[in-house]
Design a protein around this motif. Sequence first.
Motif, PDB file in Angstrom:
ATOM      1  N   ALA A  12       0.843  -1.203   0.000  1.00 42.70           N
ATOM      2  CA  ALA A  12       0.000   0.000   0.000  1.00 42.70           C
ATOM      3  C   ALA A  12       0.880   1.256   0.000  1.00 42.70           C
ATOM      4  N   TYR A  30       7.135  -4.104  -9.466  1.00 39.18           N
ATOM      5  CA  TYR A  30       7.455  -5.027 -10.569  1.00 39.18           C
ATOM      6  C   TYR A  30       8.253  -6.218 -10.041  1.00 39.18           C
ATOM      7  N   GLY A  35       6.465 -11.239 -11.881  1.00 41.37           N
ATOM      8  CA  GLY A  35       6.464 -12.655 -12.251  1.00 41.37           C
ATOM      9  C   GLY A  35       5.066 -13.255 -12.248  1.00 41.37           C
ATOM     10  N   ALA A  36       4.256 -12.819 -11.292  1.00 39.16           N
ATOM     11  CA  ALA A  36       2.887 -13.343 -11.204  1.00 39.16           C
ATOM     12  C   ALA A  36       2.031 -12.785 -12.346  1.00 39.16           C
ATOM     13  N   GLY A  74      -9.000  -5.204  -1.618  1.00 38.36           N
ATOM     14  CA  GLY A  74      -8.214  -6.419  -1.823  1.00 38.36           C
ATOM     15  C   GLY A  74      -6.732  -6.104  -1.898  1.00 38.36           C
ATOM     16  N   SER A  75      -5.932  -7.161  -2.045  1.00 37.12           N
ATOM     17  CA  SER A  75      -4.484  -6.968  -2.049  1.00 37.12           C
ATOM     18  C   SER A  75      -4.016  -6.419  -3.395  1.00 37.12           C
ATOM     19  N   ARG A  77      -1.578  -7.645  -5.112  1.00 37.70           N
ATOM     20  CA  ARG A  77      -1.353  -8.791  -6.001  1.00 37.70           C
ATOM     21  C   ARG A  77      -2.658  -9.164  -6.710  1.00 37.70           C
ATOM     22  N   SER A  78      -3.761  -9.212  -5.974  1.00 37.27           N
ATOM     23  CA  SER A  78      -5.053  -9.562  -6.587  1.00 37.27           C
ATOM     24  C   SER A  78      -5.464  -8.527  -7.626  1.00 37.27           C
ATOM     25  N   LEU A  81      -3.312  -8.990 -10.685  1.00 39.45           N
ATOM     26  CA  LEU A  81      -3.658 -10.220 -11.410  1.00 39.45           C
ATOM     27  C   LEU A  81      -4.982 -10.060 -12.152  1.00 39.45           C
ATOM     28  N   ALA A  82      -5.918  -9.336 -11.543  1.00 39.90           N
ATOM     29  CA  ALA A  82      -7.198  -9.104 -12.227  1.00 39.90           C
ATOM     30  C   ALA A  82      -6.962  -8.297 -13.507  1.00 39.90           C
TER      31      ALA A  82
END
Lengths: 188, 269
Positions: A12, A30, A35-36, A74-75, A77-78, A81-82
């Motif tokens: 955050a 990054y 990587g994800a 949400g996080s 990362r989420s 990824l979305a």
Amino acid sequence: MEEEQASALSDAQLVVAIGRFREDALAEVYRRHGGAIYGLARRVTGDSSEAEDVVQEVILRLWSRPDAFDPARGSLRSFLLAQSHGRAVDAVRSRAARQRREGREVPVETGYDIEHQVWDLVLADQVTKAISTLPEEERAPIELAYFGGHTYREVAVLLSQPEGTVKSRIRNGLRKMRGVLTESGVTA
Amino acid sequence: MTIEDGGHDEVESLLGAYALDAVLPDERKRVDLHLEDCPRCRAELDAFLEVAAALGNSVDPVPHDLWDRIAGQLDLSTPGDATLIEIREKARNQLAGSDGRRSVASSRAARWRRAAMIGVTSAAAVALALVSLSLSNADDRVNQLQALTAARGASAGAQAVLASSNHKLVQLTNSSGAQLATIVLSSSGTGYLLASHLRTLPATKTYQLWAKVNARPISLGLLGTQPTRDAAFSIAGSAHPSSLMVTVEPAGGVTEPNGPLVAVGPVLT
């Protein structure tokens, strides 16, 4: 005040630092999540170069619109990824449309061997456990939609099921996975 | 109720597919509209997005030179847009100069840290407090960044106000906090709509913009059925409004706000 090292900041805080034009904060995001973002985009597009484009788009969008990330929802990362998934699916669909326009044969899904790929793909035991708790009729549409980039209507055709059934099975499946993941502490 | 008129049940049935990016563009738009006003559906969607992210959470090694390519584009993302680059440079220089707020925040942060050292409060609470402090401290930076993004393609008038030293940015949000419009206000009272996500109204209605001055609403003009960026207005420079707001009124407008308040935002001093 000395600026803290980006590597010492929370996700955050990194987004706040990006709002202050700190490129080292973007680089750290990054480093943590690139990587994800890449892994998911490559899985969905099946193409390394398209996946690299997706990573660039997602990271540059965070740079220009850091406010689009809401930590309350949400996080990081989420969120990333979305974004990665949305862009990867767009790439797959525009490729299919281009191929249709050019009169080329669109590769047909050969059943779905995705089930096996999922086991390679998902690293966390809890996630694999959550998927495995789903009955086949809920797991299949989720995998076809998420990893195959298909709309629920296409999934309905592929599985020879009514659209309404596919919609509710996806929703029920996600709800159950949510329950399992929450129990195991993967999601809040 | 059907999806066409934004029926809750229909939208709810699509949330799973939506979280997997498996709905049609038309359906996506309708769900998006519904989500603006339905916290229940938003909460369910957020939960599904977490599950989807967990599904897709595998890490692949990325190509070595990918970051260099991204970094090379940070300042080139708007090729040829010299004004935007210039504004961004100006903002960057202002940031480098920093102001008093940061040092105030840092001394407050230091107090929080001391409090943690003597165990007055939990480490988690301190972390939260530090994040929220730096978030509020960075609000104006984030706003600047939003304005810079919004300024892409904005009129010369709006860009001139953005480049002026005493301009104010006003973010107008709805009751659930969704940002619906961004307005830039010059010190002399000229204002421009920089960005708008206000929905199109039927022809019998209009959006009307108001400034609150000494707790009284003053009409700044009609924004029409579909507010477009660069809509300009002016207010006496000495008026010092405390907030701006947008209401929906009958076409032709009204002298006092009567219709539903759709967005409001404080004018920070």
